[in-house]
Design a protein around this motif. Structure first.
Motif, PDB file in Angstrom:
ATOM      1  N   ARG A   1      -9.403  -8.644 109.175  1.00  0.00           N
ATOM      2  CA  ARG A   1      -8.445  -8.148 109.961  1.00  0.00           C
ATOM      3  C   ARG A   1      -7.763  -7.007 109.600  1.00  0.00           C
ATOM      4  NH1 ARG A   1      -5.613  -9.547 114.448  1.00  0.00           N
ATOM      5  NH2 ARG A   1      -3.475  -9.356 114.517  1.00  0.00           N
ATOM      6  N   ALA A   2      -7.729  -6.930 108.325  1.00  0.00           N
ATOM      7  CA  ALA A   2      -7.004  -5.701 107.727  1.00  0.00           C
ATOM      8  C   ALA A   2      -7.807  -4.274 107.607  1.00  0.00           C
ATOM      9  CB  ALA A   2      -6.944  -5.881 106.081  1.00  0.00           C
ATOM     10  N   LEU A   3      -9.089  -4.450 108.306  1.00  0.00           N
ATOM     11  CA  LEU A   3      -9.869  -3.429 108.572  1.00  0.00           C
ATOM     12  C   LEU A   3      -9.840  -2.839 110.299  1.00  0.00           C
ATOM     13  CD1 LEU A   3     -13.090  -4.195 106.692  1.00  0.00           C
ATOM     14  CD2 LEU A   3     -11.272  -2.947 105.754  1.00  0.00           C
ATOM     15  N   MET A   4      -9.077  -3.651 110.962  1.00  0.00           N
ATOM     16  CA  MET A   4      -9.104  -3.434 112.263  1.00  0.00           C
ATOM     17  C   MET A   4      -7.921  -2.159 112.439  1.00  0.00           C
ATOM     18  SD  MET A   4      -8.651  -7.028 113.800  1.00  0.00           S
ATOM     19  CE  MET A   4      -8.122  -6.526 115.501  1.00  0.00           C
ATOM     20  N   SER A   5      -8.234  -1.408 113.476  1.00  0.00           N
ATOM     21  CA  SER A   5      -7.408  -0.185 113.827  1.00  0.00           C
ATOM     22  C   SER A   5      -6.272  -0.591 114.750  1.00  0.00           C
ATOM     23  CB  SER A   5      -8.197   0.656 115.037  1.00  0.00           C
ATOM     24  OG  SER A   5      -8.119  -0.129 116.169  1.00  0.00           O
ATOM     25  N   PRO A   6      -5.245   0.101 114.203  1.00  0.00           N
ATOM     26  CA  PRO A   6      -3.794  -0.158 114.997  1.00  0.00           C
ATOM     27  C   PRO A   6      -3.890  -0.315 116.337  1.00  0.00           C
ATOM     28  CG  PRO A   6      -3.594   1.799 113.719  1.00  0.00           C
ATOM     29  CD  PRO A   6      -5.101   1.412 113.624  1.00  0.00           C
ATOM     30  N   LYS A   7      -4.719   0.240 117.140  1.00  0.00           N
ATOM     31  CA  LYS A   7      -5.057   0.021 118.631  1.00  0.00           C
ATOM     32  C   LYS A   7      -5.629  -1.577 118.777  1.00  0.00           C
ATOM     33  CE  LYS A   7      -4.990   1.456 122.748  1.00  0.00           C
ATOM     34  NZ  LYS A   7      -3.736   1.971 123.415  1.00  0.00           N
ATOM     35  N   ALA A   8      -6.546  -1.871 117.851  1.00  0.00           N
ATOM     36  CA  ALA A   8      -7.217  -3.077 118.293  1.00  0.00           C
ATOM     37  C   ALA A   8      -6.453  -4.426 117.932  1.00  0.00           C
ATOM     38  CB  ALA A   8      -8.456  -3.285 117.324  1.00  0.00           C
ATOM     39  N   LYS A   9      -5.335  -4.121 116.904  1.00  0.00           N
ATOM     40  CA  LYS A   9      -4.309  -4.940 116.665  1.00  0.00           C
ATOM     41  C   LYS A   9      -3.283  -5.125 117.396  1.00  0.00           C
ATOM     42  CE  LYS A   9      -4.527  -4.397 111.443  1.00  0.00           C
ATOM     43  NZ  LYS A   9      -3.792  -4.307 110.256  1.00  0.00           N
ATOM     44  N   SER A  10      -2.952  -4.128 118.231  1.00  0.00           N
ATOM     45  CA  SER A  10      -1.965  -4.121 119.227  1.00  0.00           C
ATOM     46  C   SER A  10      -2.585  -5.014 120.491  1.00  0.00           C
ATOM     47  CB  SER A  10      -1.635  -2.898 119.837  1.00  0.00           C
ATOM     48  OG  SER A  10      -1.011  -2.700 121.173  1.00  0.00           O
ATOM     49  N   ILE A  11      -3.808  -4.587 120.689  1.00  0.00           N
ATOM     50  CA  ILE A  11      -4.449  -5.402 121.911  1.00  0.00           C
ATOM     51  C   ILE A  11      -4.668  -6.916 121.657  1.00  0.00           C
ATOM     52  CG2 ILE A  11      -6.696  -5.740 122.903  1.00  0.00           C
ATOM     53  CD1 ILE A  11      -7.297  -2.591 122.639  1.00  0.00           C
ATOM     54  N   GLU A  12      -4.690  -7.351 120.330  1.00  0.00           N
ATOM     55  CA  GLU A  12      -4.921  -8.684 119.991  1.00  0.00           C
ATOM     56  C   GLU A  12      -3.389  -9.103 120.163  1.00  0.00           C
ATOM     57  OE1 GLU A  12      -7.042  -9.800 116.373  1.00  0.00           O
ATOM     58  OE2 GLU A  12      -8.967  -9.720 117.567  1.00  0.00           O
ATOM     59  N   ARG A  13      -2.459  -8.551 119.622  1.00  0.00           N
ATOM     60  CA  ARG A  13      -1.054  -9.203 119.796  1.00  0.00           C
ATOM     61  C   ARG A  13      -0.558  -9.305 121.431  1.00  0.00           C
ATOM     62  NH1 ARG A  13       0.151  -5.568 115.788  1.00  0.00           N
ATOM     63  NH2 ARG A  13       0.693  -3.845 117.211  1.00  0.00           N
ATOM     64  N   ASN A  14      -1.168  -8.347 122.164  1.00  0.00           N
ATOM     65  CA  ASN A  14      -0.860  -8.374 123.665  1.00  0.00           C
ATOM     66  C   ASN A  14      -1.783  -9.726 124.193  1.00  0.00           C
ATOM     67  OD1 ASN A  14       0.148  -7.694 125.844  1.00  0.00           O
ATOM     68  ND2 ASN A  14      -1.440  -6.156 126.279  1.00  0.00           N
ATOM     69  N   LEU A  15      -2.795 -10.128 123.520  1.00  0.00           N
ATOM     70  CA  LEU A  15      -3.414 -11.239 124.001  1.00  0.00           C
ATOM     71  C   LEU A  15      -2.996 -12.358 123.401  1.00  0.00           C
ATOM     72  CD1 LEU A  15      -7.205  -9.686 123.907  1.00  0.00           C
ATOM     73  CD2 LEU A  15      -5.657 -10.136 125.948  1.00  0.00           C
ATOM     74  N   GLY A  16      -2.022 -12.328 122.705  1.00  0.00           N
ATOM     75  CA  GLY A  16      -1.547 -13.595 122.012  1.00  0.00           C
ATOM     76  C   GLY A  16      -2.052 -14.044 120.766  1.00  0.00           C
ATOM     77  N   ILE A  17      -2.889 -13.065 120.088  1.00  0.00           N
ATOM     78  CA  ILE A  17      -3.321 -13.462 118.828  1.00  0.00           C
ATOM     79  C   ILE A  17      -2.731 -13.048 117.568  1.00  0.00           C
ATOM     80  CG2 ILE A  17      -5.536 -13.537 117.475  1.00  0.00           C
ATOM     81  CD1 ILE A  17      -6.992 -13.264 120.060  1.00  0.00           C
ATOM     82  N   GLN A  18      -2.281 -13.833 116.674  1.00  0.00           N
ATOM     83  CA  GLN A  18      -1.460 -13.287 115.517  1.00  0.00           C
ATOM     84  C   GLN A  18      -2.368 -13.211 114.133  1.00  0.00           C
ATOM     85  OE1 GLN A  18       1.707 -15.598 114.686  1.00  0.00           O
ATOM     86  NE2 GLN A  18       3.246 -13.926 114.228  1.00  0.00           N
TER      87      GLN A  18
END
Length: 93
Positions: A76-93
């Motif tokens: 997860r640390a290798l994910m882009s900020p955009k991908a992290k934002s999408i996952e947060r929006n989907l309810g994945i922490q």
């Protein structure tokens, strides 16, 4: 004796000219070869860096009353900020 001095001088000059003196030329050629492989956007902006307010609102509405999911992904640390934002929006922490 003169032949040995001549051979020693020839060997030293050959080693000096073939080693480190050629390194900058090889380094430039290597970096240019990789630079030619990089894609060029040509100034195109696809708008993925822009954040719209409706995106987070849509995620909250779509999740409803479901709890936030916890993901134990070691990469997860290798994910882009955009991908992290999408996952947060989907309810994945």
């Amino acid at each position: 004796m003169l032949l040995r001095v001549f051979l020693l001088l020839t060997v030293c000059l050959t080693l000096a000219s073939a080693g480190c003196s050629q390194f900058p030329l090889m380094k430039d050629a290597f970096s240019q070869s990789f630079a030619s492989m990089k894609p060029d956007s040509g100034g195109y902006d696809d708008g993925t860096d822009e954040v719209d307010g409706w995106v987070s609102e849509a995620g909250v509405e779509a999740r409803g009353d479901r709890p936030i999911e916890v993901d134990n992904d070691p990469f997860r640390a290798l994910m882009s900020p955009k991908a992290k934002s999408i996952e947060r929006n989907l309810g994945i922490q």
